[in-house]
Enzyme design. Structure first.
Site, PDB file in Angstrom:
ATOM      1  N   GLY A 152      51.114  27.990  42.407  1.00 43.21           N
ATOM      2  CA  GLY A 152      50.353  28.117  41.176  1.00 43.21           C
ATOM      3  C   GLY A 152      50.922  29.163  40.238  1.00 43.21           C
ATOM      4  O   GLY A 152      51.684  30.041  40.634  1.00 43.21           O
ATOM      5  N   MET A 199      48.976  36.096  34.557  1.00 46.96           N
ATOM      6  CA  MET A 199      49.581  37.352  34.973  1.00 46.96           C
ATOM      7  C   MET A 199      50.819  37.181  35.845  1.00 46.96           C
ATOM      8  O   MET A 199      51.610  38.110  35.980  1.00 46.96           O
ATOM      9  CB  MET A 199      48.552  38.197  35.742  1.00 46.96           C
ATOM     10  CG  MET A 199      47.397  38.666  34.881  1.00 46.96           C
ATOM     11  SD  MET A 199      46.239  39.686  35.813  1.00 46.96           S
ATOM     12  CE  MET A 199      47.255  41.088  36.197  1.00 46.96           C
ATOM     13  N   GLY A 200      50.971  36.033  36.462  1.00 45.71           N
ATOM     14  CA  GLY A 200      52.125  35.853  37.337  1.00 45.71           C
ATOM     15  C   GLY A 200      52.058  34.560  38.104  1.00 45.71           C
ATOM     16  O   GLY A 200      51.415  33.601  37.691  1.00 45.71           O
ATOM     17  N   LYS A 251      50.170  36.816  45.252  1.00 46.59           N
ATOM     18  CA  LYS A 251      50.238  36.798  43.793  1.00 46.59           C
ATOM     19  C   LYS A 251      51.175  37.919  43.344  1.00 46.59           C
ATOM     20  O   LYS A 251      50.944  39.092  43.647  1.00 46.59           O
ATOM     21  CB  LYS A 251      48.846  37.002  43.192  1.00 46.59           C
ATOM     22  CG  LYS A 251      48.799  36.874  41.678  1.00 46.59           C
ATOM     23  CD  LYS A 251      47.342  36.913  41.199  1.00 46.59           C
ATOM     24  CE  LYS A 251      47.239  36.674  39.709  1.00 46.59           C
ATOM     25  NZ  LYS A 251      45.820  36.635  39.258  1.00 46.59           N
ATOM     26  N   ASP A 306      35.957  35.738  32.591  1.00 44.93           N
ATOM     27  CA  ASP A 306      36.822  34.563  32.489  1.00 44.93           C
ATOM     28  C   ASP A 306      36.334  33.438  33.403  1.00 44.93           C
ATOM     29  O   ASP A 306      37.111  32.812  34.123  1.00 44.93           O
ATOM     30  CB  ASP A 306      38.264  34.935  32.834  1.00 44.93           C
ATOM     31  CG  ASP A 306      39.276  33.925  32.285  1.00 44.93           C
ATOM     32  OD1 ASP A 306      38.918  33.179  31.358  1.00 44.93           O
ATOM     33  OD2 ASP A 306      40.413  33.897  32.779  1.00 44.93           O
TER      34      ASP A 306
END
Length: 539
Positions: A35, A39-40, A58, A161
């Site tokens: 994924g 952010m990264g 992540k 969010d």
């Protein structure tokens, strides 16, 4: 040739990813990319210290490594580590570290499943499912709003969010679906004393932002999450966003969230059966003023529990009580525009031939997508009130084109007619048709007979499911930057070949649909006769 180009592109991407196959902290073996986020990237990895247990890693994007983003990443690790231990409905952060290139990463529990956006593309929620999912989402949010501990004090956390992509569904064989809330990367403490504040610049997902969030107010509280939850719940039940926008710009979304009044469910579709108490709850969550919304998640949980109890009581009183409400899917009321279609005349610039084409029809109901088809008069009569289906196929990754096909099926003869048309997404007309199809959720099929070609003989209304509507929306967005690996004629050949391959499966499904329809009819007759028998016995 095309397949080789695509395969080559995939191989190049893998070769460019420096982390696949590497060990992080001499412990986590990176297996694959699963994924990407704001952010990264997120990777599947094995924890070699725990017998190869799968974990998600992540890693902050190299281009974002600055003080602000590092602070935001640390915030996500800190919040996730605490909240993940307190609630099973929040993804758990297990560890963290720094790569050889001094890039921070965090290790999270690996979640086999899909996010809510993908889930809704493939199926329609029943009311019991909806209530279960919302209950779990609320439990996770309630945990965040109750806060985390820092320096011997409790600080409530606002997610900021909440959207379908950040709601993950894990299927468990014992307890069923488990909901996990992801990405606390832009979460905010309700006090600045925590010493972990961010810049005042806007961060969030525009379609789900509260009015106060999109205005950039500093003092956001839990009621901002409640507004986002309201948007999410509205979409889960209707398949549509509560506000209409002509573009994805900041200004357009600002106008929508600040000034548009959300429609009632009856305005979206009178045939969708939603408990009144549930509708009131969702509309109240979408109130412009935070003081007019539920003031905390506990109030929402209380209402959801009441609706669930009411639903269970109805189920126990009548085994058929959920027939109309359990599968919530829009079925438009189209009688007015159907009548207007009957007055349409076959275009003079079109031949009297076995052809079909789409047309945007301006009616008193607004602009409606239609598909005009000319067939022999006897054949038309054989398709009326019979099984039909709609399919869309695209290869947006090689050329922005969609094959739109309507299948007419008479199982008794058997007789099948495939009405197809290519929509080129490079053309503004094709884009507009796709946009209105996705927005409207249905189209009228106009039949014209060879023998009497001047006027419309019959009209059928065909509906799109939630998955198809979302698919069209996604394709429309992707087509803006779609590569042209091949030309339009080659794209048509590929799409047509692809469609020929799946025709047998489509026919099988239509035959099954016919069979199920017959069974439902028999069950209904049996129930009627049973009720009549009870009436006569009681006399």
């Amino acid at each position: 040739m095309v397949a080789n180009k695509i395969s080559s592109m995939v191989t190049q991407k893998k070769e460019l990813d420096v982390y696949i196959g590497k060990f992080l902290n001499n412990r986590y073996l990176v297996i694959d990319l699963i994924g990407k986020g704001g952010m990264g990237k997120v990777y599947l990895a094995e924890d070699t210290a725990k017998n190869g247990m799968p974990v998600a890693v992540k890693i902050l994007s190299l281009s974002l490594v600055n003080q602000q983003m590092f602070q935001r990443f640390v915030r996500e690790i800190f919040i996730g580590a605490q909240l993940g231990r307190k609630s099973k409905h929040i993804v758990r952060v297990l560890s963290y570290g720094i790569t050889e290139e001094q890039i921070p990463f965090c290790v999270m529990e690996y979640l086999p499943g899909k996010n809510l956006k993908t889930f809704l593309k493939n199926q329609t929620l029943t009311l019991p499912q909806f209530l279960d999912f919302c209950h779990q989402i609320c439990l996770g949010l309630e945990c965040a709003h109750q806060g985390i501990s820092l320096k011997a004090e409790i600080y409530p956390v606002v997610h900021r969010d909440i959207k379908p992509e950040n709601i993950f569904i894990v299927e468990d064989v014992k307890v069923g679906a488990i909901i996990k809330i992801l990405d606390f990367g832009i979460a905010k403490f309700l006090t600045e004393r925590a010493g972990m504040t961010l810049t005042d610049s806007f961060i969030g997902s525009l379609p789900y932002c509260s009015p106060e969030h999109i205005e950039g107010r500093k003092l956001l509280d839990m009621r901002s999450d409640i507004y986002s939850l309201g948007v999410l719940m509205f979409e889960m039940l209707t398949g549509k966003h509560p506000f209409y926008t002509t573009s994805q710009s900041f200004g357009t979304w600002y106008q929508a969230h600040r000034f548009q009044v959300p429609p009632t469910f009856e305005e979206v579709n009178p045939q969708v059966k939603i408990p009144h108490k549930l509708e009131q709850l969702i509309i109240s969550c979408l109130a412009k003023d935070p003081s007019d919304r539920p003031q905390n998640i506990s109030q929402i949980l209380t209402t959801l529990e009441k609706v669930k109890t009411q639903l269970n009581n109805k189920t126990s009183n009548s085994s058929n009580s959920l027939t109309s409400a359990s599968s919530v899917q829009l079925v438009p009321v189209t009688s007015i525009s159907e009548k207007e279609c009957l007055h349409q005349v076959w275009p003079k610039n079109k031949p009297i031939a076995l052809i079909g084409f789409p047309h945007l029809l301006h009616t008193t109901q607004g602009t409606i997508p239609t598909f005009w088809a000319m067939l022999p008069k006897k054949e038309i009569s054989k398709f009326l009130d019979k099984i039909n289906g709609t399919d869309f196929i695209s290869k947006i990754n090689i050329y922005p084109m969609i094959l739109w096909t309507t299948v007419l099926y008479n199982a008794n003869l058997p007789l099948t007619r495939w009405l197809s048309y290519f929509l080129d997404m490079k053309d503004s007309k094709g884009q507009k048709i796709v946009h209105i199809l996705a927005e409207t959720g249905y189209y009228h099929l106009l039949f014209f007979a060879f023998e009497e070609p001047t006027k419309c003989a019959h009209v059928k209304t065909l509906t799109l499911n939630c998955h198809q509507r979302q698919q069209l929306t996604d394709w429309l967005e992707l087509s803006q930057n779609s590569p042209e690996v091949i030309n339009s004629n080659q794209a048509k050949v590929i799409l047509k070949t692809e469609y020929e391959k799946i025709k047998p499966e489509i026919l099988r499904k239509l035959a099954q649909k016919k069979k199920n329809s017959n069974l439902n009819g028999k069950h209904w007759l049996l129930k009627v006769f049973s009720n009549l028998l009870l009436i006569f016995k009681s006399r």
